[in-house]
Design a protein around this motif. Structure first.
Motif, mmCIF file in Angstrom:
data_model
loop_
_atom_site.group_PDB
_atom_site.id
_atom_site.type_symbol
_atom_site.label_atom_id
_atom_site.label_comp_id
_atom_site.label_asym_id
_atom_site.label_seq_id
_atom_site.Cartn_x
_atom_site.Cartn_y
_atom_site.Cartn_z
ATOM 1 N N LEU A 250 64.431 68.663 49.651
ATOM 2 C CA LEU A 250 65.809 68.260 49.394
ATOM 3 C C LEU A 250 66.703 68.904 50.433
ATOM 4 O O LEU A 250 66.564 70.091 50.747
ATOM 5 N N ARG A 251 67.656 68.129 50.958
ATOM 6 C CA ARG A 251 68.625 68.621 51.924
ATOM 7 C C ARG A 251 70.028 68.297 51.422
ATOM 8 O O ARG A 251 70.222 67.345 50.661
ATOM 9 N N ALA A 252 71.005 69.061 51.838
ATOM 10 C CA ALA A 252 72.402 68.798 51.493
ATOM 11 C C ALA A 252 73.106 68.279 52.736
ATOM 12 O O ALA A 252 73.850 68.998 53.414
ATOM 13 N N ASP A 253 72.859 67.020 53.047
ATOM 14 C CA ASP A 253 73.466 66.398 54.230
ATOM 15 C C ASP A 253 73.429 64.883 54.046
ATOM 16 O O ASP A 253 72.908 64.372 53.051
ATOM 17 N N LYS A 254 73.975 64.167 55.008
ATOM 18 C CA LYS A 254 74.020 62.703 54.941
ATOM 19 C C LYS A 254 73.591 62.144 56.289
ATOM 20 O O LYS A 254 74.412 61.892 57.159
ATOM 21 N N PRO A 255 72.293 61.933 56.471
ATOM 22 C CA PRO A 255 71.811 61.456 57.773
ATOM 23 C C PRO A 255 72.049 59.965 57.962
ATOM 24 O O PRO A 255 72.177 59.205 56.993
ATOM 25 N N ALA A 256 72.100 59.554 59.208
ATOM 26 C CA ALA A 256 72.223 58.132 59.517
ATOM 27 C C ALA A 256 70.926 57.426 59.125
ATOM 28 O O ALA A 256 69.826 57.970 59.260
ATOM 29 N N GLY A 257 71.065 56.227 58.605
ATOM 30 C CA GLY A 257 69.900 55.431 58.244
ATOM 31 C C GLY A 257 69.311 55.724 56.889
ATOM 32 O O GLY A 257 68.288 55.143 56.514
ATOM 33 N N ALA A 258 69.932 56.614 56.115
ATOM 34 C CA ALA A 258 69.412 56.914 54.771
ATOM 35 C C ALA A 258 69.809 55.812 53.798
ATOM 36 O O ALA A 258 70.790 55.092 54.010
ATOM 37 N N TRP A 259 69.050 55.679 52.726
ATOM 38 C CA TRP A 259 69.360 54.672 51.720
ATOM 39 C C TRP A 259 69.393 55.325 50.335
ATOM 40 O O TRP A 259 68.871 56.422 50.137
ATOM 41 N N HIS A 260 70.019 54.623 49.391
ATOM 42 C CA HIS A 260 70.179 55.167 48.037
ATOM 43 C C HIS A 260 68.827 55.354 47.364
ATOM 44 O O HIS A 260 67.945 54.492 47.449
ATOM 45 N N CYS A 261 68.667 56.474 46.678
ATOM 46 C CA CYS A 261 67.425 56.771 45.971
ATOM 47 C C CYS A 261 67.551 56.294 44.529
ATOM 48 O O CYS A 261 68.251 56.913 43.719
#
Length: 281
Positions: A250-261
């Motif tokens: 688990l990370r506390a960030d918002k990377p490009a290309g991520a999608w909703h879990c």
């Protein structure tokens, strides 16, 4: 308004007295350690729990001069508290958890050490069952579990300055200080991560909570709602993140290309469980 009565349960730090037979109840009696009542001002509270059945509060505390478990049963004519012995023995080291088992019984789990012999400094786990009876609060013989208590583990979360707690079993959740509101983990396939955010003002609000995922990790994100003029106090916010038990970090960030879990869940807040968490929580 009627003020609720207050009982104070004390776990102290230096005492060596015999124990009753297994399963027996200790009668409430005067302590053999005079410094407990002589130095009441040195008692330090470590936890409180609400006794709804008797409209009272129990206060767990520790004292530097003696060892055992004590109960505040009232006050004398001068207002000084009166204590009775529930159990004496061992040195109290750490509170693990406190839970009500029914309206008249609560369980205390803790770590202790004896202070004597070749293993004097080696802590061990023990639990006490404290029950309300005809003679007031009583406690059965301490139980030494066959295996150590199952506790949550600390993990590092990229993006946060302080460690998080990883909870992977029902007992670990039971031994946590807080339980999540609105989250019911199935630990056969899920894990729970407790994050703490320390905000510089009580006026700051956490908004837009969500869990995203990439091929290699899960990512919890949020935004801060910070007023132009806020209060000067600090506030700690708990975030509960429910994740599949697949080992991805688990990370506390918002990377490009991520999608909703879709298989994840995040909530804030929690219900106090009246127990201690190690590691600064």
């Amino acid at each position: 308004m009627r003020q609720a009565p207050v009982f104070v349960l004390l776990l102290c730090t230096f005492c060596f007295h015999g124990a009753a037979e297994a399963g027996a109840a200790y009668p409430l009696s005067e302590s053999n350690v005079t410094c407990v009542n002589a130095q009441v001002s040195k008692m330090r509270s470590i936890e409180q729990l609400h006794d709804a059945q008797r409209d009272a509060y129990l206060d767990l505390a520790t004292h530097p001069c003696s060892g055992g478990v004590y109960l505040r049963v009232g006050a004398d004519e001068s207002g000084a508290p009166i204590y009775r012995v529930v159990h004496e023995g061992w040195w109290f080291q750490e509170l693990v958890s406190v839970h009500w088992l029914d309206p008249d019984t609560f369980r205390v789990r803790g770590r202790f050490y004896t202070g004597v012999g070749p293993t004097a400094a080696q802590p061990f786990d023990a639990q006490l069952h404290v029950a309300w009876g005809d003679d007031g609060w009583q406690v059965a013989e301490p139980v030494l579990p066959a295996t150590p208590f199952d506790l949550a583990t600390q993990i590092d979360v990229v993006g946060l300055p302080q460690p998080a707690l990883l909870i992977t079993s029902a007992e670990q959740l039971e031994n946590a200080r807080f339980s999540p509101v609105g989250v019911q983990p199935d630990f056969t396939s899920e894990r729970l991560v407790l994050l703490t955010l320390r905000l510089t003002s009580g006026s700051i609000r956490i908004e837009n909570l969500q869990v995203l995922q990439t091929a290699d990790a899960y990512h919890v994100t949020w935004t801060y709602n910070t007023p132009l003029i806020g209060t000067a106090d600090m506030r700690t916010v708990m975030l509960w993140v429910l994740l599949p038990k697949d080992g991805k970090p688990l990370r506390a960030d918002k990377p490009a290309g991520a999608w909703h879990c879709d298989a994840c869940q995040v909530s804030t807040g929690g219900k106090r469980m009246l127990s201690a968490i190690t590691g600064g929580f």
